[in-house]
Design a protein around this motif. Structure first.
Motif, short mmCIF file in Angstrom:
data_model
loop_
_atom_site.label_atom_id
_atom_site.label_comp_id
_atom_site.label_asym_id
_atom_site.label_seq_id
_atom_site.Cartn_x
_atom_site.Cartn_y
_atom_site.Cartn_z
N ALA A 1 0.82 -1.21 0.00
CA ALA A 1 0.00 0.00 0.00
C ALA A 1 0.86 1.26 0.00
O ALA A 1 1.85 1.35 0.73
N ASP A 2 0.47 2.22 -0.81
CA ASP A 2 1.07 3.55 -0.82
C ASP A 2 0.05 4.53 -0.25
O ASP A 2 -1.12 4.20 -0.07
N THR A 3 0.48 5.75 0.03
CA THR A 3 -0.42 6.77 0.56
C THR A 3 -0.39 8.01 -0.33
O THR A 3 0.62 8.30 -0.99
N LEU A 4 -1.52 8.72 -0.34
CA LEU A 4 -1.61 9.98 -1.07
C LEU A 4 -2.29 11.01 -0.16
O LEU A 4 -3.44 10.82 0.24
N ASP A 5 -1.56 12.07 0.16
CA ASP A 5 -2.12 13.16 0.96
C ASP A 5 -2.89 14.10 0.02
O ASP A 5 -2.32 14.64 -0.94
N LEU A 6 -4.17 14.29 0.29
CA LEU A 6 -5.00 15.12 -0.59
C LEU A 6 -4.90 16.61 -0.29
O LEU A 6 -5.43 17.43 -1.05
N ALA A 7 -4.24 16.99 0.80
CA ALA A 7 -4.17 18.40 1.17
C ALA A 7 -3.63 19.29 0.04
O ALA A 7 -4.16 20.38 -0.19
N PRO A 8 -2.59 18.87 -0.69
CA PRO A 8 -2.08 19.75 -1.75
C PRO A 8 -3.06 19.95 -2.90
O PRO A 8 -2.87 20.86 -3.72
N PHE A 9 -4.10 19.13 -2.98
CA PHE A 9 -5.06 19.22 -4.08
C PHE A 9 -6.35 19.93 -3.68
O PHE A 9 -7.30 19.98 -4.46
N LYS A 10 -6.37 20.48 -2.47
CA LYS A 10 -7.57 21.17 -2.02
C LYS A 10 -7.86 22.37 -2.92
O LYS A 10 -7.00 23.19 -3.18
N ALA A 11 -9.11 22.44 -3.41
CA ALA A 11 -9.49 23.53 -4.30
C ALA A 11 -9.54 24.84 -3.53
O ALA A 11 -9.86 24.88 -2.34
N LYS A 12 -9.25 25.91 -4.22
CA LYS A 12 -9.30 27.23 -3.62
C LYS A 12 -10.75 27.71 -3.64
O LYS A 12 -11.34 27.90 -4.70
N ILE A 13 -11.32 27.89 -2.45
CA ILE A 13 -12.69 28.37 -2.33
C ILE A 13 -12.67 29.89 -2.31
O ILE A 13 -11.88 30.49 -1.56
#
Length: 212
Positions: free
Chosen positions: A182-194
């Motif tokens: 298993a690998d991991t992916l942090d989604l924080a860098p892909f957070k859309a700019k609201i």
């Protein structure tokens, strides 16, 4: 079958939550999505599974190659364990449910109505559906909810075998399943700019943090 996601953007409630998401998962591997509540893990999984359209980007495989397991167990309360699993087996064109019953420790409950199962037993039955889909990609949103320690280990073994046989899996989970592949992916860098408050959206920049 390789899963390749390129510059994917997805929305919740009409507002973008993730953008520019790109990753590749090879057969035999799992990818665990990380990030705080509200970051968009469930939204991303639903988009990949074809339950909602993306705002942008592409997914290399069709939703028909994926089996999606969400928070709901998807059971008919007045049907037995066997009848519930048999229904899903017929939907996916398979017939033999015995391996799934055995792997998820449900053989002794085969004649029990779903409404009489404990929360953990219902969860195991819901996850047993994965084993009758014959689909190579498992998309799993907090699959271990309501499972005790032994059942988590049981399910981890099922996922391990799925990967060993050339399948792949995508998870949103806070539980460590002990999968070496298993690998991991942090989604924080892909957070859309609201857009900031006052730009006409009616929402402030913290909108998505209110959602799990």
């Amino acid at each position: 079958m390789e899963l390749r996601v390129t510059d994917l953007a997805c929305a919740r409630g009409g507002l973008p939550v993730l953008e520019g998401v790109s990753f590749t998962v090879q057969p035999g591997r799992a990818l665990v999505l990380r990030g705080p509540n509200g970051i968009g893990k469930t939204t991303l999984l639903r988009t990949l599974a074809g339950l909602q359209p993306p705002l942008a980007g592409s997914v290399s495989v069709p939703p028909e190659s994926m089996a999606y397991a969400a928070h709901a167990d998807g059971l008919k309360a007045t049907l037995t364990v066997t009848e519930n699993l048999g229904f899903w087996a017929r939907v996916f064109g398979t017939h033999d449910i015995e391996p799934a019953l055995q792997r998820m420790n449900l053989s002794g409950l085969r004649d029990r109505l779903a409404q009489n199962l404990s929360a953990g037993q219902k969860r195991r039955l819901g996850l047993a559906r994965l084993l009758v889909t014959n689909r190579p990609i498992w998309v799993l949103d907090e699959p271990t909810v309501s499972l005790d320690t032994d059942s988590v280990a049981l399910f981890a073994g099922v996922v391990h075998d799925h990967l060993k046989n050339g399948g792949l899996a995508l998870f949103a989970t806070h539980i460590e399943l002990g999968l070496a592949s298993a690998d991991t992916l942090d989604l924080a860098p892909f957070k859309a700019k609201i857009p900031e408050e006052g730009t006409g959206t009616g929402f402030d920049g913290g909108f998505d943090e209110a959602f799990a």
